[in-house]
Motif scaffolding. Sequence first.
Motif, mmCIF file in Angstrom:
data_model
loop_
_atom_site.group_PDB
_atom_site.id
_atom_site.type_symbol
_atom_site.label_atom_id
_atom_site.label_comp_id
_atom_site.label_asym_id
_atom_site.label_seq_id
_atom_site.Cartn_x
_atom_site.Cartn_y
_atom_site.Cartn_z
ATOM 1 N N THR A 174 0.814 -1.223 0.000
ATOM 2 C CA THR A 174 0.000 0.000 0.000
ATOM 3 C C THR A 174 0.848 1.273 0.000
ATOM 4 O O THR A 174 0.300 2.368 0.019
ATOM 5 N N TYR B 250 2.384 0.638 -4.011
ATOM 6 C CA TYR B 250 1.239 0.182 -4.814
ATOM 7 C C TYR B 250 1.591 -1.037 -5.684
ATOM 8 O O TYR B 250 0.808 -1.464 -6.528
ATOM 9 N N LEU C 180 -11.097 2.617 10.103
ATOM 10 C CA LEU C 180 -10.703 3.562 9.048
ATOM 11 C C LEU C 180 -10.038 2.840 7.894
ATOM 12 O O LEU C 180 -9.421 1.796 8.072
ATOM 13 N N GLU C 181 -10.138 3.435 6.713
ATOM 14 C CA GLU C 181 -9.323 3.014 5.582
ATOM 15 C C GLU C 181 -8.676 4.245 4.964
ATOM 16 O O GLU C 181 -9.316 5.284 4.810
ATOM 17 N N SER C 182 -7.402 4.115 4.626
ATOM 18 C CA SER C 182 -6.650 5.240 4.067
ATOM 19 C C SER C 182 -6.621 5.138 2.549
ATOM 20 O O SER C 182 -6.200 4.115 2.006
ATOM 21 N N PRO D 25 -5.806 7.317 -1.307
ATOM 22 C CA PRO D 25 -5.288 8.528 -1.959
ATOM 23 C C PRO D 25 -6.451 9.391 -2.444
ATOM 24 O O PRO D 25 -7.466 8.860 -2.909
ATOM 25 N N ASP E 97 -9.191 7.643 -4.951
ATOM 26 C CA ASP E 97 -8.817 6.446 -5.698
ATOM 27 C C ASP E 97 -9.428 5.258 -4.963
ATOM 28 O O ASP E 97 -9.447 5.234 -3.733
ATOM 29 N N SER E 98 -9.893 4.267 -5.720
ATOM 30 C CA SER E 98 -10.715 3.228 -5.095
ATOM 31 C C SER E 98 -9.937 2.381 -4.097
ATOM 32 O O SER E 98 -10.464 1.979 -3.063
ATOM 33 N N TYR E 99 -8.660 2.104 -4.383
ATOM 34 C CA TYR E 99 -7.901 1.209 -3.505
ATOM 35 C C TYR E 99 -7.300 1.969 -2.324
ATOM 36 O O TYR E 99 -7.148 3.191 -2.379
ATOM 37 N N THR E 100 -6.960 1.242 -1.273
ATOM 38 C CA THR E 100 -6.311 1.874 -0.130
ATOM 39 C C THR E 100 -4.852 2.136 -0.470
ATOM 40 O O THR E 100 -4.269 1.460 -1.314
ATOM 41 N N GLY E 101 -4.264 3.113 0.176
ATOM 42 C CA GLY E 101 -2.861 3.401 -0.105
ATOM 43 C C GLY E 101 -2.324 4.498 0.775
ATOM 44 O O GLY E 101 -3.060 5.351 1.269
ATOM 45 N N TYR E 102 -1.005 4.436 0.966
ATOM 46 C CA TYR E 102 -0.312 5.437 1.784
ATOM 47 C C TYR E 102 0.692 6.249 0.964
ATOM 48 O O TYR E 102 1.368 7.113 1.494
ATOM 49 N N GLY E 103 0.852 5.933 -0.316
ATOM 50 C CA GLY E 103 1.724 6.737 -1.176
ATOM 51 C C GLY E 103 0.944 7.987 -1.546
ATOM 52 O O GLY E 103 -0.205 7.888 -1.958
ATOM 53 N N GLN E 104 1.566 9.161 -1.408
ATOM 54 C CA GLN E 104 0.779 10.387 -1.615
ATOM 55 C C GLN E 104 0.656 10.712 -3.100
ATOM 56 O O GLN E 104 1.084 11.763 -3.569
ATOM 57 N N ILE F 111 -3.403 11.567 1.608
ATOM 58 C CA ILE F 111 -3.964 10.300 2.087
ATOM 59 C C ILE F 111 -5.076 10.611 3.076
ATOM 60 O O ILE F 111 -4.835 11.170 4.148
#
Lengths: 104, 416
Positions: A73, A76, B254-256, B258, B299-306, B339
């Motif tokens: 995550t 990605y 919670l879900e994080s 972008p 964005d639909s998927y979770t993610g921590y990359g900004q 995020i």
Amino acid sequence: MLLIECPYCGTRDESEFSYGGEAHNARPADPDALTDEQWADYIFYRQNPKGLHRELWNHSSGCRRWFNAIRDTVSYKFQCVYKIEDPRPELAEANTTISAGEKS
Amino acid sequence: MSRYSIFSLARNAMSHHQNWERAWRSPEPKKRYDAIIVGGGGHGLATAYYLAKEHGMRNIAVLEKGWIGGGNTGRNTTIVRSNYLWDEATHLYEKSMKLWEGLSQDLNYNVMFSQRGVYNLGHTLQDMRDIQRRVNANRLNGVDGEVVHAAELQTRIPHLNCSPDSRYPVLGASFQARGGTARHDAVAWGFARGADRYGVDIIQNCEVTGFRRENGKILGVDTSQGYIESPKVGVVTAGSSSVLAEMAGLSLPLESHPLQAFVSEPIKPVLDTVVMSNAVHGYISQSDKGDLVIGAGIDSYTGYGQRGSFSTIEHTMTAIMELFPIFSRVRMNRQWGGIVDTCPDACPIISKTDIKGLYFNCGWGTGGFKATPGSGWVFAHTVAKDQAHELNAAFSLDRFASGALIDEHGAAGVAH
Ligand SMILES: Cc1cc2nc3c(=O)[nH]c(=O)nc-3n(C[C@H](O)[C@H](O)[C@H](O)COP(=O)(O)OP(=O)(O)OC[C@H]3O[C@@H](n4cnc5c(N)ncnc54)[C@H](O)[C@@H]3O)c2cc1C
Ligand SMILES: [Zn+2]
């Protein structure tokens, strides 16, 4: 744009897929036995990890089948995809990319 | 520290503006504080400011892993409004709106709050019924609101495509005249300067890496600059909240994800209000510099990359083109992502936890900038008194087990 590998069709553009959230969140076998806290945990609480995540994807504009993936995550990057009925790959070994061909 | 005024401006002009005092100090962390706020975004800084101003605390630190305002505060599209549907949410956001209305004076810092109005468009009959209902609910709660139909809307926003021939025709909108925008960086800097004046230590490049506790009570935090002791720790880390909760052995619903935003090249004034559409999912305003400020959905998927996906950029631009064909040849200058911490009922969690002295303020998701002053105000109360204020009592963590959700999904027009 992510390139996602459908275990049935091969690698396609992200725009062909829908995200299904955390994988392996099975509906409780005995719903009547659950406390409110356990229900909350099943319905609302997710692991939301920063790092490797087991998640569901649907090839919605393709074969329309669901499958699992392990994705990082932060970068990605997809570590691997596996079918619903497949055994869960270990997160540790997920660092090597397993192609759909090798898997099935 | 001197106040900003016409006199300080004139005085500093004498020395060619070379000698302005720093807006806040950059102190070394002390060994112990009476309260620590983790996260130097707008909400964290506002919390520290109101802890000092309203609750008389002085020995406070804000710990920020990067630079203040570098998270969602400095990445958002700055829409401010308070026209939510449910009473609990409306009262919370309206408290914030009232604070916005006096904020530049209170902070002695121009946050460029501009009440240029916010339109939430309706594209279907059901959208229009929901808009009627929400505007009525707002008025009953003392919040301004107006239903505007397409013909009138066209005269107010000449470049908006209200043609019945468009793919998703605009039927009307809700309008909140007191809504608008503010300058995001200035909000972080203004609260930082205001807190610093009360003696709050703002410590940047200080990442919290763990919590120490004993017998169910918080003792302090481990950081990249060493261990710091404190009986009260308030965590306000937006998209990183799940990571911080895990460090404390807690979990959060919670879900994080972008969330991206865009600004165009600067153009002459063309849009003097804020326009949002839930149905085609895009929103737009024009900054004082002249650039169009644009955003859409997560964005639909979770993610921590900004950063986010190209397909979301394409979707956003399609929506804006649908609403404003006139912008078809405007070039985008910059694109970025933040995020956001999305919560199942699209409402925040401002709550005590099972660990005494540890508090979380998170779950603001895609729409917390507008709440910055109000969020800080109620969270300061919660931390100082070890008890929720009546404005945030309904936003506690136990609502997910009790079922008393405050379901603002969709109800609030669009999620920002
Ligand atoms: C693209 C985009 C558009 C948006 N548009 C709007 C809008 O139009 N209107 C609106 O109302 N809202 C909007 N939002 C939402 C809004 O930006 C947020 O809800 C709000 O700014 C959150 O503020 P915050 O202070 O809680 O978080 P942030 O500003 O993200 O601050 C959290 C801070 O915590 C720090 N941190 C994280 N981990 C640690 C650690 N371990 N130790 C120390 N510090 C840590 C981070 O570095 C960060 O600075 C938008 C968000 C985005 C991303
Ligand atoms: Zn497929």
